[in-house]
Design an enzyme around this catalytic site. Structure first.
Site, short mmCIF file in Angstrom:
data_model
loop_
_atom_site.label_atom_id
_atom_site.label_comp_id
_atom_site.label_asym_id
_atom_site.label_seq_id
_atom_site.Cartn_x
_atom_site.Cartn_y
_atom_site.Cartn_z
N ASP A 111 0.85 -1.20 0.00
CA ASP A 111 0.00 0.00 0.00
C ASP A 111 0.88 1.24 0.00
O ASP A 111 2.02 1.21 0.48
CB ASP A 111 -0.84 0.08 1.29
CG ASP A 111 -1.78 -1.09 1.44
OD1 ASP A 111 -2.10 -1.73 0.43
OD2 ASP A 111 -2.18 -1.34 2.60
N1 URA Z 1 -1.21 -5.86 4.00
C1 URA Z 1 -1.67 -4.60 3.98
O1 URA Z 1 -2.70 -4.31 4.57
N2 URA Z 1 -0.99 -3.69 3.30
C2 URA Z 1 0.15 -3.94 2.64
O2 URA Z 1 0.76 -3.03 2.04
C3 URA Z 1 0.64 -5.26 2.67
C4 URA Z 1 -0.07 -6.21 3.35
#
Ligand code: URA
Length: 245
Positions: A111
């Site tokens: 993310d």
């Molecule tokens: N899980 C999440 O919520 N975000 C990420 O970036 C990776 C795994």
């Protein structure tokens, strides 16, 4: 690098310019082999991998040939996408790599507000081997939580029965290792959308900060600062699958 390519095609595929521009570089004497400038006739010769290592373009070693894998310390605030607005992880790499053939892609995504170890490669087979659920490559996250752990999370995440809203299948078993009342490592083998954040949300908590520090047995190197990248060695690639062998 697998196989050989004509020098002008190889350099064009690496993003040094169109085939015509690359021929211009050769004509200008900017492409050398063992220190000696190559000629336009040489531009038509097929380059074997060992030859590429002895070449320079404008005095600099040739970029990694096709079949490359990179690790990047993804900073907060950049997006794992080729086309979204705002800063992208690809902006952290040399600009000519954007036009390489085959193109470079992230191995899965983090993310925008997650930091840590991100792999990139132009090798489709390697990418699929890492992200395929069949290979169960574990990914470890360090989560900072808004509320203290209750003590129930470990068993729930390990159960292999936790259903996330909107998903058709329960989550595979995951391992929780508490670090403090509001911090824990969580190791997962799947790669679902916003997975770690949704796992804690399903238990009434909220992830305030998320950082990935390990993929397989490959740790984010301590000397790789946020925003920096490094070419992966064959040993690094093996380490990704190490925990699964
Ligand atoms: N899980 C999440 O919520 N975000 C990420 O970036 C990776 C795994």
């Amino acid at each position: 690098m697998s196989g050989s390519l004509r020098l002008d095609r190889l350099l064009a595929n690496m993003g040094y310019g169109s085939r015509k521009e690359v021929q211009g570089l050769v004509r200008a004497g900017a492409v050398t082999l063992d220190g000696a400038a190559l000629s336009v006739t040489d531009a038509k010769i097929a380059i074997q991998p060992d030859l590429a290592q002895r070449m320079r373009v404008q005095g600099r070693p040739l970029d990694p040939p096709p079949g490359m894998a990179l690790m990047l310390h993804k900073p907060l605030g950049v997006t794992c996408s080729h086309k979204e607005a705002g800063p992208l992880v690809y902006d952290l790499l040399p600009s000519r790599w954007r036009i390489r053939e085959p193109g470079i892609s992230t191995v899965g995504r983090l993310d925008k507000e997650t930091s840590g170890l991100l792999l990139l490669t132009d090798d489709g087979a390697l990418l699929h081997r890492i992200i395929s659920p069949r290979h169960h490559v574990p990914k470890r996250y360090r989560a900072t939580l808004a509320r203290p752990l209750t003590g129930e999370e470990g068993a729930t995440f390990a159960s292999g029965t936790l259903m996330l809203e909107g998903d058709a299948k329960p989550l595979a078993s995951a391992v929780l290792e508490p670090i403090s009342p509001t911090e824990a490592f969580l190791t997962v083998t799947e790669g679902r959308y916003h997975m770690v954040r949704r796992m804690f949300a399903a238990l009434g908590n909220h992830v305030e900060a998320l950082h990935r520090d390990r993929i397989g047995a490959l740790d984010l190197p301590e000397d790789l600062a946020p925003g920096e990248h490094r070419l992966m060695t064959p040993a690094d690639v093996a380490a990704v699958f190490g925990a699964d062998q």
